[in-house]
Motif scaffolding. Structure first.
Motif, PDB file in Angstrom:
ATOM      1  N   LEU A 215       0.960  -1.058   0.167  1.00 34.99           N
ATOM      2  CA  LEU A 215       0.009  -0.185   0.049  1.00 34.99           C
ATOM      3  C   LEU A 215       1.022   1.335  -0.119  1.00 34.99           C
ATOM      4  CD1 LEU A 215      -2.761   1.428   0.439  1.00 34.99           C
ATOM      5  CD2 LEU A 215      -2.560   1.145   2.884  1.00 34.99           C
ATOM      6  N   LYS A 216       2.030   1.143   0.843  1.00 34.00           N
ATOM      7  CA  LYS A 216       2.745   2.388   1.029  1.00 34.00           C
ATOM      8  C   LYS A 216       3.567   2.496  -0.393  1.00 34.00           C
ATOM      9  CE  LYS A 216       7.176   1.491   2.219  1.00 34.00           C
ATOM     10  NZ  LYS A 216       8.155   1.038   2.797  1.00 34.00           N
ATOM     11  N   THR A 217       4.022   1.514  -0.977  1.00 35.32           N
ATOM     12  CA  THR A 217       4.592   1.635  -2.370  1.00 35.32           C
ATOM     13  C   THR A 217       3.539   2.293  -3.442  1.00 35.32           C
ATOM     14  OG1 THR A 217       6.039  -0.155  -1.542  1.00 35.32           O
ATOM     15  CG2 THR A 217       5.859   0.310  -4.081  1.00 35.32           C
ATOM     16  N   ALA A 218       2.390   1.727  -3.192  1.00 37.49           N
ATOM     17  CA  ALA A 218       1.347   2.191  -4.372  1.00 37.49           C
ATOM     18  C   ALA A 218       1.047   3.628  -4.289  1.00 37.49           C
ATOM     19  CB  ALA A 218       0.097   1.375  -4.144  1.00 37.49           C
ATOM     20  N   VAL A 219       1.003   4.069  -2.890  1.00 37.93           N
ATOM     21  CA  VAL A 219       0.552   5.485  -2.818  1.00 37.93           C
ATOM     22  C   VAL A 219       1.886   6.426  -3.063  1.00 37.93           C
ATOM     23  CG1 VAL A 219       0.053   7.357  -0.945  1.00 37.93           C
ATOM     24  CG2 VAL A 219      -1.010   4.824  -0.947  1.00 37.93           C
ATOM     25  N   ILE A 220       3.070   5.729  -2.788  1.00 40.32           N
ATOM     26  CA  ILE A 220       4.201   6.827  -3.095  1.00 40.32           C
ATOM     27  C   ILE A 220       4.726   6.558  -4.256  1.00 40.32           C
ATOM     28  CG2 ILE A 220       6.652   6.990  -2.495  1.00 40.32           C
ATOM     29  CD1 ILE A 220       6.143   6.465   0.311  1.00 40.32           C
ATOM     30  N   HIS A 221       4.980   5.520  -4.826  1.00 38.00           N
ATOM     31  CA  HIS A 221       5.405   5.567  -6.246  1.00 38.00           C
ATOM     32  C   HIS A 221       4.501   5.155  -7.608  1.00 38.00           C
ATOM     33  CE1 HIS A 221       9.431   5.826  -4.542  1.00 38.00           C
ATOM     34  NE2 HIS A 221       8.916   4.485  -3.857  1.00 38.00           N
ATOM     35  N   GLN A 222       3.075   4.773  -7.372  1.00 40.15           N
ATOM     36  CA  GLN A 222       2.311   4.429  -8.590  1.00 40.15           C
ATOM     37  C   GLN A 222       0.997   5.201  -8.238  1.00 40.15           C
ATOM     38  OE1 GLN A 222       2.317   0.487  -7.203  1.00 40.15           O
ATOM     39  NE2 GLN A 222       4.376  -0.025  -8.286  1.00 40.15           N
TER      40      GLN A 222
END
Ligand code: KG4
Ligand code: ZN
Length: 338
Positions: A215-222
């Motif tokens: 979730l963190k990666t999705a919000v930050i990078h995608q």
């Protein structure tokens, strides 16, 4: 019995005096946030040095606010795990030294037992119940049989939920610590503006486990991939959608634990238990009694440490002076099994 409780596991230097595990006589929390803010996260070396500088004035202040002298304290307690090693050692060694020099009983307290106990300081809660421990370092769903008896049902398999809030806020330059900032920004956002992926953990062994790093990666990078049409790509909307997914992940596993065990009381604790959306979602089940600590007892404080220590003392427990601190508790944070 008046217990002086010391907490120094992360970035708050805290001391409280609590009577009989219930009445908070004084509760001093000196936050180091201004010193870590410029680095957008806790710097362990700075944290230990500030604890060393502040521990004595904070303990003196707690005594002053309680209008007490050390002679009137019956026992000393201090957090010994989990947390930042250097930070823990300052409060723990201070507490042990104080107890030894005053010839008073000493109790080492697990920080997460403290977070769980925070709600007990202001409520009468019967065991057993389901515990939801959500902080900067942990996300735990457990069956709580007694003040020191947790059966871990699920944990995060990667980042904790608080860490996800903090990292998202850090990446978008929203400030530190990120949880309360995202909580506030979300109030002016629409959670439906984006649909972030909900983590899936298969298999019975992960029935109550959670994951927040995807979730963190999705919000930050995608983030661009997940906006719904017709919504403004604003920070407030992004925060609201992120917060919704994070809280719903917690709540879905929590309800599983409630339904599987039949236990209809939930007690929350830890910094993320202050989250307004989490509180709303937990109020949606009229058949479940969800107990939260008051906002000022959600974050780190000495009252929760003194409170839980009272019960160890009542049972006759004492921690020997050769005990030391410990940064991690493996059972509180499981790795993926495959
Ligand atoms: O329990 P705590 O003070 O320290 C630890 O034991 O880790 O928890 C700190 C965490 C941080 O990640 C912070 O961002 C989060 O609690 N937090 C919140 C809120 N207030 C604090 N997260 C979401 N919403 C909030 N209102
Ligand atoms: Zn904490």
């Amino acid at each position: 019995m008046k217990v002086l409780g010391i907490e120094s596991s992360c970035d708050e230097t805290a001391c409280a005096i609590v009577e009989d595990g219930k009445t908070i006589i004084s509760n001093v929390v000196a936050t180091q946030i201004p010193f870590h803010k410029i680095y957008k996260g806790v710097v362990p070396e700075i944290a230990s040095r500030k604890h060393a500088e502040w521990i004595l004035p904070v303990v003196k202040q707690a005594l002053k606010e309680a209008n007490m002298t050390l002679d009137q304290v019956d026992a000393i307690a201090a957090t010994n795990r989990p947390g930042l090693m250097g930070s823990l050692l300052v409060g723990f060694t201070f507490g042990k030294t104080l107890a030894w020099s005053l010839n008073k009983p000493f109790i080492a307290v697990n920080h997460m037992l403290g977070h769980l106990y925070a709600a007990h300081l202001v409520n009468d809660i019967q065991y057993p119940y389901i515990g939801l421990l959500v902080s900067g370092g942990h996300s735990i769903i457990c069956k709580v049989n007694n003040f020191d008896d947790l059966e871990i049902l699920g944990t995060t398999v990667d980042d904790s939920v608080g860490e996800a809030f903090d990292k998202v806020a850090k990446f978008y330059g929203l400030g530190y610590p990120g949880g309360v900032i995202i909580d506030n920004l979300s109030k002016n956002g629409d959670a439906k503006a984006a649909s972030f992926p909900v983590p899936k953990l298969d298999g019975d062994e992960h029935r109550y486990d959670m994951s927040f790093s995807g979730l963190k990666t999705a919000v930050i990078h995608q983030c661009d991939q997940f906006w719904n049409t017709g919504y403004e790509h604003s920070t407030e909307n992004m925060c609201a959608a992120f917060q919704e997914t994070a809280c719903k992940t917690l709540v879905s596993r929590l309800w599983r634990a409630v339904d599987d065990t039949g236990l209809k009381t939930v007690v929350a604790g830890g910094g993320v238990a202050a989250n307004s959306r989490l509180r709303q979602l937990l109020a949606e089940r009229p058949d479940v009694n969800c107990v939260f600590p008051p906002l000022k007892l959600c974050g780190d404080n000495g009252a929760m440490i003194a409170g839980v220590a009272y019960h160890f003392l009542q049972r006759g427990d004492r921690t020997p002076f050769n005990a030391t601190a410990c940064a991690r508790i493996p059972q509180f944070k499981r790795g993926l099994k495959h």
